[in-house]
Design an enzyme around this catalytic site. Structure first.
Site, PDB file in Angstrom:
ATOM      1  CB  SER A 182      -0.972  -0.004   1.178  1.00 40.08           C
ATOM      2  OG  SER A 182      -1.948  -0.997   0.972  1.00 40.08           O
ATOM      3  CE1 TYR A 190      -2.040  -8.856  -3.283  1.00 36.42           C
ATOM      4  CE2 TYR A 190       0.298  -8.980  -3.769  1.00 36.42           C
ATOM      5  CZ  TYR A 190      -0.732  -8.520  -2.983  1.00 36.42           C
ATOM      6  OH  TYR A 190      -0.451  -7.751  -1.889  1.00 36.42           O
ATOM      7  CE  LYS A 225      -8.922  -5.960   4.750  1.00 38.00           C
ATOM      8  NZ  LYS A 225      -9.238  -6.436   3.394  1.00 38.00           N
TER       9      LYS A 225
END
Ligand code: ATR
Length: 270
Positions: free
Chosen positions: A16, A217, A65
């Protein structure tokens, strides 16, 4: 400079900061973006400290989260349904707004970057954990014909599908109940790939010309992407595009500008 960061645990491998710095450079926005190793026992204290130091927004990643969802003073509708928050924003009244951009990122990667039209399609979603709950509503809002959520533990798939039924055609089942069904797109939202495994599903479920998409990924093809190639999928994609798109959507929430993602995806590929 306006302060933002990503918080998670572990955090050192997060892409990020690289992504948001590229967005800031591209748009000329005065954004500084760091990374925070979250305290497993006191996530709210980390958030309060960041805000006290002038922080304006946080991206939240594993395993915080759900805690971020509970902490937010206000939730967007899509975050409410997701049961998880990946973007916190400080509002002018000092309230903390929680949103979830993962689903929008997945939809945008599929539809805009790869040109897959979801409307009317038969979708198979593998897994029923937080990763899948986070994206199910935005997927249903694209009006696929139907989404089957299939999970190793079938009961979790049933309850996830029940919770999302207000937003479109969706049903849950066990991985062992897929025999005889066919799909235009299979999305892997399980954690099986972290162990180099693929969920056990019949090799007849991908329709001719169907696509595979792994929300994971890596530097090489993921285990599920490799499965897709074996099944002669028309395309078998990993989740790098989703990662960059969810970041772009967070950047838009904070700065009001949607950055161009193609150059950033290309940069991360190389
Ligand atoms: P996340 O929040 O990342 O989705 P999670 O809530 O732990 O993580 O969920 C992980 C998901 O991957 C679950 O759907 C899990 O299936 P179970 O609910 O049956 O545990 C799935 N999963 C993990 N390893 C798997 C494997 N080897 N094969 C199939 N599914 C797997």
């Amino acid at each position: 400079m306006d302060k933002y960061a990503v918080i998670g645990n572990p955090i050192e491998h997060s892409k990020s900061p690289e992504i948001h710095r590229a967005f800031a450079e591209q748009t000329g926005e005065p954004v500084e973006y760091g990374r925070i190793l979250g305290n497993m026992d006191d996530f709210p204290a980390d958030v309060r400290r960041f805000v006290a130091e002038g922080g304006l927004g946080l991206n939240v990643t594993v395993p915080f989260k759900e805690e971020a969802w509970r902490l937010a003073d206000e939730l967007s509708p899509r975050a409410h349904t997701a049961g998880a928050v990946n973007t916190l924003s400080l509002l002018e009244n000092n309230q903390i707004q929680g949103d979830n951009t993962d689903g929008a990122g997945l939809v945008r990667d599929l539809t805009v970057n790869h040109g897959f039209r979801l409307e009317g399609k038969r979708l198979l979603m593998l897994g029923a954990g937080g990763a899948v709950r986070g994206v199910i509503r935005p997927l249903l809002e694209q009006r696929p014909k139907r989404i089957i959520v299939a999970n190793r533990t079938a009961s979790k798939a049933y309850s996830l599908a029940n919770g999302a039924a207000a937003y479109g055609q969706v049903a849950g089942c066990g991985l062992d109940e897929l025999e005889g069904m066919q799909f235009d797109l299979i999305i892997n939202g399980t954690a099986a790939g972290l162990a180099g495994e693929v969920p056990l599903i019949p090799d007849t479920v991908l329709a001719k010309g169907g696509w595979c998409y792994d929300m994971l990924y890596g530097n090489q093809a993921t285990a599920f992407q490799a499965w897709g190639y074996q099944q002669r999928a028309a395309r078998s994609l990993d989740g790098l595009g989703m990662l960059v798109e969810q970041a772009a959507e967070s950047f838009r929430l904070w700065r009001g500008i949607l950055p161009e993602t193609a150059p950033v995806i290309a940069m991360l590929r190389h």
